[in-house]
Design an enzyme around this catalytic site. Sequence first.
Site, PDB file in Angstrom:
ATOM      1  N   THR A 172       0.786  -1.219   0.000  1.00 27.02           N
ATOM      2  CA  THR A 172       0.000   0.000   0.000  1.00 27.02           C
ATOM      3  C   THR A 172       0.829   1.285   0.000  1.00 27.02           C
ATOM      4  O   THR A 172       1.967   1.276   0.423  1.00 27.02           O
ATOM      5  CB  THR A 172      -0.831  -0.064   1.292  1.00 27.02           C
ATOM      6  OG1 THR A 172      -1.494  -1.317   1.311  1.00 27.02           O
ATOM      7  CG2 THR A 172      -1.828   1.036   1.413  1.00 27.02           C
ATOM      8  N   ARG A 219     -11.253  -9.920  -3.256  1.00 23.21           N
ATOM      9  CA  ARG A 219     -10.688  -9.717  -1.924  1.00 23.21           C
ATOM     10  C   ARG A 219     -10.483  -8.233  -1.655  1.00 23.21           C
ATOM     11  O   ARG A 219      -9.965  -7.498  -2.472  1.00 23.21           O
ATOM     12  CB  ARG A 219      -9.355 -10.442  -1.801  1.00 23.21           C
ATOM     13  CG  ARG A 219      -8.630 -10.241  -0.454  1.00 23.21           C
ATOM     14  CD  ARG A 219      -7.613  -9.124  -0.494  1.00 23.21           C
ATOM     15  NE  ARG A 219      -6.768  -9.082   0.699  1.00 23.21           N
ATOM     16  CZ  ARG A 219      -5.869  -8.143   0.933  1.00 23.21           C
ATOM     17  NH1 ARG A 219      -5.685  -7.165   0.060  1.00 23.21           N
ATOM     18  NH2 ARG A 219      -5.148  -8.167   2.045  1.00 23.21           N
ATOM     19  N   VAL A 220     -10.922  -7.787  -0.496  1.00 24.38           N
ATOM     20  CA  VAL A 220     -10.718  -6.405  -0.050  1.00 24.38           C
ATOM     21  C   VAL A 220      -9.942  -6.451   1.251  1.00 24.38           C
ATOM     22  O   VAL A 220     -10.331  -7.154   2.190  1.00 24.38           O
ATOM     23  CB  VAL A 220     -12.055  -5.667   0.146  1.00 24.38           C
ATOM     24  CG1 VAL A 220     -11.808  -4.248   0.657  1.00 24.38           C
ATOM     25  CG2 VAL A 220     -12.842  -5.622  -1.160  1.00 24.38           C
ATOM     26  N   GLY A 221      -8.846  -5.740   1.314  1.00 32.90           N
ATOM     27  CA  GLY A 221      -8.033  -5.690   2.523  1.00 32.90           C
ATOM     28  C   GLY A 221      -8.419  -4.545   3.430  1.00 32.90           C
ATOM     29  O   GLY A 221      -9.546  -4.050   3.418  1.00 32.90           O
ATOM     30  N   ASP A 222      -7.449  -4.090   4.199  1.00 37.00           N
ATOM     31  CA  ASP A 222      -7.726  -3.040   5.182  1.00 37.00           C
ATOM     32  C   ASP A 222      -7.816  -1.653   4.576  1.00 37.00           C
ATOM     33  O   ASP A 222      -8.490  -0.769   5.125  1.00 37.00           O
ATOM     34  CB  ASP A 222      -6.609  -3.025   6.226  1.00 37.00           C
ATOM     35  CG  ASP A 222      -5.273  -2.579   5.623  1.00 37.00           C
ATOM     36  OD1 ASP A 222      -4.813  -1.464   5.922  1.00 37.00           O
ATOM     37  OD2 ASP A 222      -4.691  -3.341   4.833  1.00 37.00           O
ATOM     38  N   THR A 257      -0.252   0.172   6.550  1.00 37.02           N
ATOM     39  CA  THR A 257       0.257  -0.653   5.468  1.00 37.02           C
ATOM     40  C   THR A 257       0.736  -1.968   6.064  1.00 37.02           C
ATOM     41  O   THR A 257       1.157  -2.014   7.208  1.00 37.02           O
ATOM     42  CB  THR A 257       1.417   0.053   4.729  1.00 37.02           C
ATOM     43  OG1 THR A 257       2.070  -0.879   3.869  1.00 37.02           O
ATOM     44  CG2 THR A 257       2.455   0.619   5.688  1.00 37.02           C
ATOM     45  N   GLY A 258       0.663  -3.027   5.278  1.00 32.26           N
ATOM     46  CA  GLY A 258       1.104  -4.315   5.793  1.00 32.26           C
ATOM     47  C   GLY A 258       0.137  -5.416   5.438  1.00 32.26           C
ATOM     48  O   GLY A 258      -0.569  -5.340   4.432  1.00 32.26           O
ATOM     49  N   HIS A 259       0.085  -6.461   6.266  1.00 30.59           N
ATOM     50  CA  HIS A 259      -0.794  -7.598   6.003  1.00 30.59           C
ATOM     51  C   HIS A 259      -2.229  -7.196   6.308  1.00 30.59           C
ATOM     52  O   HIS A 259      -2.613  -7.032   7.466  1.00 30.59           O
ATOM     53  CB  HIS A 259      -0.366  -8.798   6.838  1.00 30.59           C
ATOM     54  CG  HIS A 259      -1.135 -10.032   6.526  1.00 30.59           C
ATOM     55  ND1 HIS A 259      -1.909 -10.685   7.452  1.00 30.59           N
ATOM     56  CD2 HIS A 259      -1.287 -10.723   5.354  1.00 30.59           C
ATOM     57  CE1 HIS A 259      -2.489 -11.730   6.883  1.00 30.59           C
ATOM     58  NE2 HIS A 259      -2.121 -11.773   5.613  1.00 30.59           N
ATOM     59  N   GLY A 260      -3.025  -7.015   5.260  1.00 28.62           N
ATOM     60  CA  GLY A 260      -4.356  -6.433   5.387  1.00 28.62           C
ATOM     61  C   GLY A 260      -5.287  -7.155   6.326  1.00 28.62           C
ATOM     62  O   GLY A 260      -6.005  -6.544   7.118  1.00 28.62           O
TER      63      GLY A 260
END
Length: 309
Positions: A169, A197-200, A220-223
């Site tokens: 991100t 798929r939708v992340g954070d 930012t990172g693992h959603g």
Amino acid sequence: MKPVMVVHGGAWAIPDAFAEASVAGVKAAARAGNAVLKIGGSALDAVEAAVRIMEDDPVFDAGHGAVLNTDGEVELDAIIMEGKTLAAGAVSSVRNIANPVSLARAVMEKTPHVMLTDRGANQFAESIGISMLPTDALVTEEERREWEHCKKYVVGVKELFNSQWGHDTVGAVALDSMGNVACATSTGGIRNKMVGRVGDSPIIGSGGYADNKSGAVSCTGHGESILKVTLARLILFHMDQGRTASEAAEHSLQYMGERVQGGGGVIVVSPTGDWTATFTTERMAWAAVDEDVLSYGLNPKDKFTETVN
């Protein structure tokens, strides 16, 4: 009020081949946002300007240069939020929009909603005159090669995040001269994600949050990990309890690591101008402008400075 601008280009195992371009990209974005603040512009305008720079830069996973899902398609997510009224806009799973952050702002300002997704987001974009790009216009040749490699060797998203094959991100936070804060976050997600798929990133309180009473955060990172702990809001909760931006960020990232074994990074600015760029991944490209000093870094403990012309 002294304006502050902070940006990040993603927290992941950034390979040496991308290091120089990643740092150059976040520095350019921070300068662009600061230029808005310097002439009295709003924090909202500043974060949008900064994120657009990174969406247009193929070194980052947002807009041009976004990674591909399992079907070899781009699916983009973005959020923007301002702290005075808590107005926010977001889009998810948009496929052929060059600057999703600006579409998210349009959702905030021109609809009664907070988030639009997929086909509906594209229909709205078309209705307000945002141009649609050809399907593959945002895909770089390098990303197509990497996607083919991952598909051939059946590489999973968790393995990708913990390797140099992952991308991540971009985001920005700002404090303007009127004392208003804002945040913006934009992403193409993670390579080989499931379709839809939708992340954070587009989720209020997870990928970003802004409140004049607390501050502004972009994550930012693992959603999936960030979603589980609502990381942005968690950081501001700790700031409300009296922690500094740095203390709140470090505590919250540590909690996420311990609770759900997730890595990531954040940029934070408080209503008084206290700011931080903190991460638990191998690297995160970041830059900040505070009182005409440009700070930037990539590795843990990095903090290089130069004067803003």
